[in-house]
Design a protein around this motif. Structure first.
Motif, PDB file in Angstrom:
ATOM      1  N   HIS A 186       0.896  -1.360  -0.042  1.00 19.42           N
ATOM      2  CA  HIS A 186      -0.100  -0.127  -0.096  1.00 19.42           C
ATOM      3  C   HIS A 186       0.878   1.379   0.045  1.00 19.42           C
ATOM      4  CE1 HIS A 186      -2.725  -3.274   1.752  1.00 19.42           C
ATOM      5  NE2 HIS A 186      -3.509  -2.656   1.045  1.00 19.42           N
ATOM      6  N   VAL A 187       1.017   1.973  -1.098  1.00 13.42           N
ATOM      7  CA  VAL A 187       2.048   2.877  -1.268  1.00 13.42           C
ATOM      8  C   VAL A 187       1.869   4.179  -0.376  1.00 13.42           C
ATOM      9  CG1 VAL A 187       3.005   4.617  -2.867  1.00 13.42           C
ATOM     10  CG2 VAL A 187       2.315   2.291  -3.808  1.00 13.42           C
ATOM     11  N   ASP A 188       0.557   4.545  -0.220  1.00 13.96           N
ATOM     12  CA  ASP A 188       0.311   5.774   0.697  1.00 13.96           C
ATOM     13  C   ASP A 188       0.675   5.460   2.169  1.00 13.96           C
ATOM     14  OD1 ASP A 188      -0.550   7.174  -1.455  1.00 13.96           O
ATOM     15  OD2 ASP A 188      -2.729   6.837  -1.119  1.00 13.96           O
ATOM     16  N   LEU A 189       0.424   4.240   2.530  1.00 15.22           N
ATOM     17  CA  LEU A 189       0.830   3.691   3.804  1.00 15.22           C
ATOM     18  C   LEU A 189       2.312   3.770   3.932  1.00 15.22           C
ATOM     19  CD1 LEU A 189      -0.052   2.755   6.737  1.00 15.22           C
ATOM     20  CD2 LEU A 189      -0.090   0.690   5.846  1.00 15.22           C
ATOM     21  N   THR A 190       2.840   3.156   3.105  1.00 15.16           N
ATOM     22  CA  THR A 190       4.329   2.874   3.313  1.00 15.16           C
ATOM     23  C   THR A 190       5.020   4.166   3.272  1.00 15.16           C
ATOM     24  OG1 THR A 190       4.536   2.532   1.127  1.00 15.16           O
ATOM     25  CG2 THR A 190       4.312   0.498   2.348  1.00 15.16           C
ATOM     26  N   ARG A 191       4.627   5.183   2.549  1.00 10.82           N
ATOM     27  CA  ARG A 191       5.392   6.479   2.380  1.00 10.82           C
ATOM     28  C   ARG A 191       5.224   7.334   3.594  1.00 10.82           C
ATOM     29  NH1 ARG A 191       2.508   8.632  -1.591  1.00 10.82           N
ATOM     30  NH2 ARG A 191       3.803   7.972  -3.197  1.00 10.82           N
ATOM     31  N   ALA A 192       3.857   7.165   4.129  1.00 11.56           N
ATOM     32  CA  ALA A 192       3.479   7.643   5.621  1.00 11.56           C
ATOM     33  C   ALA A 192       4.507   7.005   6.737  1.00 11.56           C
ATOM     34  CB  ALA A 192       2.311   7.777   5.771  1.00 11.56           C
ATOM     35  N   ASP A 229      13.806   0.554   4.936  1.00  9.53           N
ATOM     36  CA  ASP A 229      13.668  -0.048   3.292  1.00  9.53           C
ATOM     37  C   ASP A 229      12.125  -0.526   3.130  1.00  9.53           C
ATOM     38  OD1 ASP A 229      16.526   0.434   3.035  1.00  9.53           O
ATOM     39  OD2 ASP A 229      16.886  -1.572   3.805  1.00  9.53           O
ATOM     40  N   VAL A 230      11.672   0.104   2.104  1.00 10.35           N
ATOM     41  CA  VAL A 230      10.244  -0.464   1.881  1.00 10.35           C
ATOM     42  C   VAL A 230      10.305  -1.363   0.741  1.00 10.35           C
ATOM     43  CG1 VAL A 230       7.976   0.575   1.105  1.00 10.35           C
ATOM     44  CG2 VAL A 230       9.551   1.932   2.741  1.00 10.35           C
ATOM     45  N   VAL A 231       9.779  -2.562   0.844  1.00  7.17           N
ATOM     46  CA  VAL A 231       9.224  -3.540  -0.195  1.00  7.17           C
ATOM     47  C   VAL A 231       7.853  -3.771  -0.358  1.00  7.17           C
ATOM     48  CG1 VAL A 231      11.619  -4.600  -0.161  1.00  7.17           C
ATOM     49  CG2 VAL A 231       9.719  -5.488   1.047  1.00  7.17           C
ATOM     50  N   GLY A 232       7.472  -4.033  -1.738  1.00  5.67           N
ATOM     51  CA  GLY A 232       5.885  -4.183  -1.742  1.00  5.67           C
ATOM     52  C   GLY A 232       5.423  -5.787  -2.000  1.00  5.67           C
ATOM     53  N   ASN A 233       6.817  -6.845  -1.995  1.00  4.05           N
ATOM     54  CA  ASN A 233       6.070  -8.141  -1.822  1.00  4.05           C
ATOM     55  C   ASN A 233       6.948  -8.902  -1.364  1.00  4.05           C
ATOM     56  OD1 ASN A 233       8.192  -8.691  -4.047  1.00  4.05           O
ATOM     57  ND2 ASN A 233       7.071  -7.632  -5.449  1.00  4.05           N
ATOM     58  N   LEU A 234       6.835 -10.313  -1.439  1.00  3.89           N
ATOM     59  CA  LEU A 234       7.754 -11.153  -0.660  1.00  3.89           C
ATOM     60  C   LEU A 234       8.961 -11.512  -1.446  1.00  3.89           C
ATOM     61  CD1 LEU A 234       5.058 -13.671   0.587  1.00  3.89           C
ATOM     62  CD2 LEU A 234       6.135 -11.873   1.913  1.00  3.89           C
ATOM     63  N   GLU A 235       9.017 -11.464  -2.717  1.00  5.21           N
ATOM     64  CA  GLU A 235      10.120 -11.533  -3.462  1.00  5.21           C
ATOM     65  C   GLU A 235      11.420 -10.528  -3.106  1.00  5.21           C
ATOM     66  OE1 GLU A 235      11.746 -12.082  -8.185  1.00  5.21           O
ATOM     67  OE2 GLU A 235       9.807 -11.930  -7.593  1.00  5.21           O
ATOM     68  N   LEU A 250      -0.578  -5.418  15.256  1.00  4.69           N
ATOM     69  CA  LEU A 250      -1.214  -3.716  15.130  1.00  4.69           C
ATOM     70  C   LEU A 250      -2.161  -3.883  14.016  1.00  4.69           C
ATOM     71  CD1 LEU A 250      -0.994  -1.307  16.755  1.00  4.69           C
ATOM     72  CD2 LEU A 250       0.805  -0.557  14.985  1.00  4.69           C
ATOM     73  N   LEU A 251      -3.347  -3.691  14.425  1.00  4.34           N
ATOM     74  CA  LEU A 251      -4.339  -3.502  13.541  1.00  4.34           C
ATOM     75  C   LEU A 251      -4.538  -2.077  12.541  1.00  4.34           C
ATOM     76  CD1 LEU A 251      -7.197  -4.761  12.900  1.00  4.34           C
ATOM     77  CD2 LEU A 251      -8.282  -3.355  14.492  1.00  4.34           C
ATOM     78  N   LYS A 252      -4.673  -2.227  11.574  1.00  3.60           N
ATOM     79  CA  LYS A 252      -4.751  -1.209  10.534  1.00  3.60           C
ATOM     80  C   LYS A 252      -6.302  -0.654  10.717  1.00  3.60           C
ATOM     81  CE  LYS A 252      -1.649  -2.342   6.965  1.00  3.60           C
ATOM     82  NZ  LYS A 252      -1.187  -2.702   5.700  1.00  3.60           N
ATOM     83  N   PRO A 253      -6.299   0.641  10.566  1.00  5.39           N
ATOM     84  CA  PRO A 253      -5.220   1.714  10.340  1.00  5.39           C
ATOM     85  C   PRO A 253      -4.518   1.893  11.611  1.00  5.39           C
ATOM     86  CG  PRO A 253      -7.487   2.767  10.504  1.00  5.39           C
ATOM     87  CD  PRO A 253      -7.824   1.433  10.657  1.00  5.39           C
TER      88      PRO A 253
END
Length: 229
Positions: A9-15, A28-34, A99-102
């Protein structure tokens, strides 16, 4: 501390990255398991932040595999799943916290620091070295009881040197813990940070000093006067 955030989730990871960066974490931010597996092989992380539902698989299954391979890196699961059986499965699968989102960023940071304290068996978070006191939770530094204001990057350098006070910290290890893959870092960024931190310590009358071990790294040690007293 070096953190791996695994979430698409781009907006969340940026914040999250901004909030954690302001609190002294290199993220470091990654978007998948690979991508997570590749990052995990390339860097040493103090803590993982993991979403369960990822584009290429189940985050919990990935964590179970990590644990079965002997990796004990502290892991906090962030998910919108609010089901008791699933939460039990999350902890049984090797998670240290949930931790429950949001998420509230203040709560996230507090939980991360609590996990790190437990993982290092720290009972008193205040670090004392000579006449310098450092509170890693409140991010406060004082010298002989007087507050010392230090910029975030220099504070991170001081924290890492304090944890290993009296021992040589290799340059590469410092850089690995201070900067994420996405940080734009100049060739002499670490030297500039060390120079500024030395100035803060000297002007405040701090007894700890930073010594350069040429070709190796740095060591935080007490001045001879402090050692003799």
């Amino acid at each position: 501390m070096r953190t791996l955030l695994i979430d698409h989730h781009v907006d969340l990871t940026r914040a999250v990255r901004v909030a954690l960066g302001d609190s002294g974490f290199a993220v470091d931010v990654v978007g998948n398991l690979e991508q997570a597996s590749r990052a995990f092989c390339c860097a040493t992380y103090e803590i993982l932040l993991l979403e369960l539902a990822l584009p290429d698989g189940d985050g919990l299954g990935w964590l179970r595999q990590l644990r079965s391979n002997g990796h004990s890196v502290p892991t906090l699961i962030m998910s919108s799943i609010n089901d008791l059986e699933k939460r039990i499965a999350i902890f049984n699968g090797g998670a240290d916290d949930f931790l429950l989102k949001p998420v509230s960023f203040d709560e996230l940071i507090a939980r991360m620091r609590a996990i790190l304290r437990r993982s290092t068996q720290v009972t008193d978070p205040i670090v004392v070295f000579g006449n310098l006191n450092f509170d890693p939770i409140g991010r406060q530094v004082s010298v002989s009881g007087h507050p010392l204001k230090i910029a975030r990057r220099e504070l991170c350098i001081l924290e890492h040197l304090l944890i290993r006070a009296g021992r040589i910290v290799p340059r590469a290890q410092l850089e690995d813990h201070l900067y994420s893959f996405n940080d734009e870092v100049s060739a002499n960024a670490l030297e500039v940070g060390i120079y500024r931190l030395r100035g803060h310590l000297s002007r405040s009358g701090a007894t700890p000093r930073i010594t350069t071990m040429r070709g190796i790294g740095y060591i935080l040690e007490l001045t001879e006067a402090a050692s003799a007293s």
